[in-house]
Design a protein around this motif. Structure first.
Motif, PDB file in Angstrom:
ATOM      1  N   PRO A   1      -5.518  -1.701   7.758  1.00  0.00           N
ATOM      2  CA  PRO A   1      -6.963  -1.784   8.050  1.00  0.00           C
ATOM      3  C   PRO A   1      -7.452  -3.223   7.849  1.00  0.00           C
ATOM      4  N   PRO A   2      -8.388  -3.675   8.710  1.00  0.00           N
ATOM      5  CA  PRO A   2      -8.796  -5.092   8.688  1.00  0.00           C
ATOM      6  C   PRO A   2      -9.379  -5.558   7.362  1.00  0.00           C
ATOM      7  N   GLU A   3      -9.967  -4.644   6.590  1.00  0.00           N
ATOM      8  CA  GLU A   3     -10.592  -5.081   5.332  1.00  0.00           C
ATOM      9  C   GLU A   3      -9.563  -5.527   4.295  1.00  0.00           C
ATOM     10  N   TYR A   4      -8.286  -5.305   4.575  1.00  0.00           N
ATOM     11  CA  TYR A   4      -7.242  -5.791   3.669  1.00  0.00           C
ATOM     12  C   TYR A   4      -6.762  -7.190   4.026  1.00  0.00           C
ATOM     13  N   LEU A   5      -7.335  -7.784   5.064  1.00  0.00           N
ATOM     14  CA  LEU A   5      -6.916  -9.136   5.462  1.00  0.00           C
ATOM     15  C   LEU A   5      -8.054 -10.123   5.261  1.00  0.00           C
ATOM     16  N   GLU A   6      -7.721 -11.261   4.686  1.00  0.00           N
ATOM     17  CA  GLU A   6      -8.686 -12.342   4.543  1.00  0.00           C
ATOM     18  C   GLU A   6      -8.057 -13.608   5.125  1.00  0.00           C
ATOM     19  N   LEU A   7      -8.837 -14.354   5.892  1.00  0.00           N
ATOM     20  CA  LEU A   7      -8.327 -15.597   6.474  1.00  0.00           C
ATOM     21  C   LEU A   7      -8.903 -16.761   5.689  1.00  0.00           C
ATOM     22  N   GLU A   8      -8.025 -17.654   5.221  1.00  0.00           N
ATOM     23  CA  GLU A   8      -8.487 -18.849   4.511  1.00  0.00           C
ATOM     24  C   GLU A   8      -8.592 -19.997   5.508  1.00  0.00           C
ATOM     25  N   LEU A   9      -9.821 -20.443   5.723  1.00  0.00           N
ATOM     26  CA  LEU A   9     -10.072 -21.529   6.676  1.00  0.00           C
ATOM     27  C   LEU A   9     -10.532 -22.755   5.908  1.00  0.00           C
ATOM     28  N   THR A  10     -10.283 -23.925   6.448  1.00  0.00           N
ATOM     29  CA  THR A  10     -10.890 -25.113   5.838  1.00  0.00           C
ATOM     30  C   THR A  10     -12.074 -25.535   6.703  1.00  0.00           C
ATOM     31  N   GLU A  11     -12.866 -26.436   6.158  1.00  0.00           N
ATOM     32  CA  GLU A  11     -14.041 -26.881   6.898  1.00  0.00           C
ATOM     33  C   GLU A  11     -13.645 -27.597   8.190  1.00  0.00           C
TER      34      GLU A  11
ATOM     35  N   LEU B   1       0.846  -1.196   0.000  1.00  0.00           N
ATOM     36  CA  LEU B   1       0.000   0.000   0.000  1.00  0.00           C
ATOM     37  C   LEU B   1       0.883   1.248   0.000  1.00  0.00           C
ATOM     38  N   ASP B   2       1.933   1.213   0.834  1.00  0.00           N
ATOM     39  CA  ASP B   2       2.834   2.353   0.927  1.00  0.00           C
ATOM     40  C   ASP B   2       3.546   2.616  -0.395  1.00  0.00           C
ATOM     41  N   LEU B   3       3.804   1.545  -1.149  1.00  0.00           N
ATOM     42  CA  LEU B   3       4.484   1.694  -2.438  1.00  0.00           C
ATOM     43  C   LEU B   3       3.548   2.232  -3.519  1.00  0.00           C
ATOM     44  N   GLY B   4       2.256   2.293  -3.182  1.00  0.00           N
ATOM     45  CA  GLY B   4       1.291   2.798  -4.153  1.00  0.00           C
ATOM     46  C   GLY B   4       0.823   1.765  -5.160  1.00  0.00           C
ATOM     47  N   LEU B   5       1.036   0.474  -4.875  1.00  0.00           N
ATOM     48  CA  LEU B   5       0.509  -0.574  -5.763  1.00  0.00           C
ATOM     49  C   LEU B   5      -1.014  -0.565  -5.697  1.00  0.00           C
ATOM     50  N   PRO B   6      -1.689  -1.041  -6.769  1.00  0.00           N
ATOM     51  CA  PRO B   6      -3.144  -1.149  -6.698  1.00  0.00           C
ATOM     52  C   PRO B   6      -3.534  -1.962  -5.464  1.00  0.00           C
ATOM     53  N   PRO B   7      -4.530  -1.511  -4.693  1.00  0.00           N
ATOM     54  CA  PRO B   7      -4.854  -2.171  -3.427  1.00  0.00           C
ATOM     55  C   PRO B   7      -5.255  -3.632  -3.612  1.00  0.00           C
ATOM     56  N   ILE B   8      -4.731  -4.484  -2.751  1.00  0.00           N
ATOM     57  CA  ILE B   8      -5.068  -5.908  -2.797  1.00  0.00           C
ATOM     58  C   ILE B   8      -5.415  -6.388  -1.392  1.00  0.00           C
ATOM     59  N   VAL B   9      -6.201  -7.461  -1.341  1.00  0.00           N
ATOM     60  CA  VAL B   9      -6.511  -8.106  -0.072  1.00  0.00           C
ATOM     61  C   VAL B   9      -5.499  -9.231   0.148  1.00  0.00           C
ATOM     62  N   MET B  10      -4.932  -9.292   1.331  1.00  0.00           N
ATOM     63  CA  MET B  10      -3.949 -10.324   1.645  1.00  0.00           C
ATOM     64  C   MET B  10      -4.656 -11.518   2.287  1.00  0.00           C
ATOM     65  N   ALA B  11      -4.552 -12.688   1.641  1.00  0.00           N
ATOM     66  CA  ALA B  11      -5.178 -13.903   2.169  1.00  0.00           C
ATOM     67  C   ALA B  11      -4.131 -14.760   2.869  1.00  0.00           C
ATOM     68  N   VAL B  12      -4.420 -15.147   4.112  1.00  0.00           N
ATOM     69  CA  VAL B  12      -3.498 -15.947   4.905  1.00  0.00           C
ATOM     70  C   VAL B  12      -4.187 -17.243   5.318  1.00  0.00           C
ATOM     71  N   ASN B  13      -3.508 -18.368   5.118  1.00  0.00           N
ATOM     72  CA  ASN B  13      -4.076 -19.658   5.523  1.00  0.00           C
ATOM     73  C   ASN B  13      -3.974 -19.819   7.031  1.00  0.00           C
ATOM     74  N   LEU B  14      -5.059 -20.282   7.617  1.00  0.00           N
ATOM     75  CA  LEU B  14      -5.076 -20.504   9.061  1.00  0.00           C
ATOM     76  C   LEU B  14      -5.381 -21.971   9.321  1.00  0.00           C
ATOM     77  N   SER B  15      -4.590 -22.576  10.170  1.00  0.00           N
ATOM     78  CA  SER B  15      -4.834 -23.971  10.531  1.00  0.00           C
ATOM     79  C   SER B  15      -6.022 -24.063  11.488  1.00  0.00           C
ATOM     80  N   ALA B  16      -6.716 -25.177  11.440  1.00  0.00           N
ATOM     81  CA  ALA B  16      -7.822 -25.409  12.373  1.00  0.00           C
ATOM     82  C   ALA B  16      -7.333 -25.354  13.817  1.00  0.00           C
ATOM     83  N   ILE B  17      -6.071 -25.713  14.045  1.00  0.00           N
ATOM     84  CA  ILE B  17      -5.498 -25.670  15.400  1.00  0.00           C
ATOM     85  C   ILE B  17      -5.381 -24.223  15.883  1.00  0.00           C
TER      86      ILE B  17
END
Ligand code: C2E
Ligand code: MG
Ligand code: MG
Ligand code: MG
Length: 282
Positions: free
Chosen positions: A143-153, A106-122
């Motif tokens: 800001p929180p809207e730039y973070l996405e958590l990837e969860l499995t079932e 964001l600081d570099l001025g790149l087009p805004p993207i959402v960062m997705a991070v994998n989260l373990s069930a543990i």
């Protein structure tokens, strides 16, 4: 096979099990020092929007190599980290790296993207998770809207009520959640009603033969249509060919991720891509 080989077969089976246990122990012992020895890094794979015709997200994927073991695949070391409990500290480290990277872009001025991070069930069993994530976002200034958590079932397998409580809290704090490998777990549909999910990631096993397999075609279009009726976004994983892209586009899948666009890459290469991809014909 074991049935016909009798004692010999049984002995062979035991040897294989012993080998597996030894490898597990070796991995866990090495994992303990992986972070302090700076053996881990995070790579980023672009997530493309077909409507916006640009990179709208990045999935953070963990990499690990040691002088003794070489490069170990996450498919092998993540389960070892989960069984040993080391996933808590490793997972927190990945979150920190990814959030910091998103802020830097964001600081570099790149087009805004959402960062997705994998989260373990543990990691998801930790009631302090929402507070931990909020702290990381605050400290890194994302800001929180730039973070996405990837969860499995699997997050719901152990303690569904606890998982729902944590999801509600994360949702209230403004963090998005997606269901990874969607379609491969149990009772996917009943979860969707209760969970504050934003996006479904269609598992790559359904995408692989989408151009030739009528059943996979039917499954993928059913997932996309169901998601649309429920107001959820869809992303297809493992898109490798123009044929797959064409089918998914026709089904109005929102986003795509796969080798067709790019492998997971180092941050510098990602920056380059996010500028180039704006020009790529989607
Ligand atoms: P995932 O989250 O479903 O990630 C997608 C995997 O598919 C990644 O493998 C990615 O490199 C690979 N991939 C992407 N595009 C294509 C494609 O077009 N074709 C094919 N054949 N593969 C593609 P990777 O990086 O080896 O990760 C494997 C799994 O390990 C991930 O599956 C995720 O479940 C887990 N993982 C990776 N990093 C982390 C992490 O930081 N934390 C946790 N908890 N799990 C992680
Ligand atoms: Mg994932
Ligand atoms: Mg996946
Ligand atoms: Mg997976």
């Amino acid at each position: 096979q074991v049935k016909h080989s009798g004692r010999h077969g049984l002995r062979f089976f035991t040897a294989a099990m012993q080998q597996k246990a030894a490898r597990h122990l070796q991995l866990v012992n090495a994992l303990r020092y992986a972070l302090e020895r700076e053996q881990m890094h995070v790579v980023y794979q672009p997530q493309m929007s077909l409507i916006e015709r640009r990179i709208v997200g990045a999935e953070a994927l963990l990499r690990w190599s040691t002088p003794e073991l070489g490069t170990v695949s996450p498919a092998e070391f993540i389960p070892a980290a989960e069984e040993s409990g080391l996933i808590q500290s490793i997972g927190t480290w990945v979150l920190r790296q990814a959030v910091r990277q998103a802020r830097a872009w964001l600081d570099l001025g790149l087009p805004p993207i959402v960062m997705a991070v994998n989260l373990s069930a543990i990691q998801f069993r930790n009631r302090e998770l929402p507070a931990l994530i909020t702290r990381i976002l605050d400290e890194e200034g994302l800001p929180p809207e730039y973070l996405e958590l990837e969860l499995t079932e699997a997050v719901a397998a152990h303690d569904p009520q606890g998982a729902i409580a944590i999801m509600n809290e994360l949702h209230e704090r403004g963090v998005r959640m997606s269901i990874d490998d969607f379609g491969t777990g149990f009772s996917s549909l009943s979860h969707l009603k209760k969970f504050k999910v934003y996006k479904l990631k269609i598992d790559q096993s359904f995408v692989r033969d989408i151009s030739t397999d009528a059943e996979d075609k039917a499954i993928v279009s059913a997932i996309i249509n169901m998601a649309r009726s429920l107001g959820l976004k869809t992303i297809a994983e493992g898109v490798e060919t123009a044929e797959q892209l064409a089918f998914l586009r026709a089904q109005q899948c929102d986003e795509m991720q796969g080798y067709y666009f790019s492998k997971p890459v180092q941050p510098a290469a990602f920056q380059q891509l996010s500028l180039e991809m704006a020009a790529k014909d989607l």
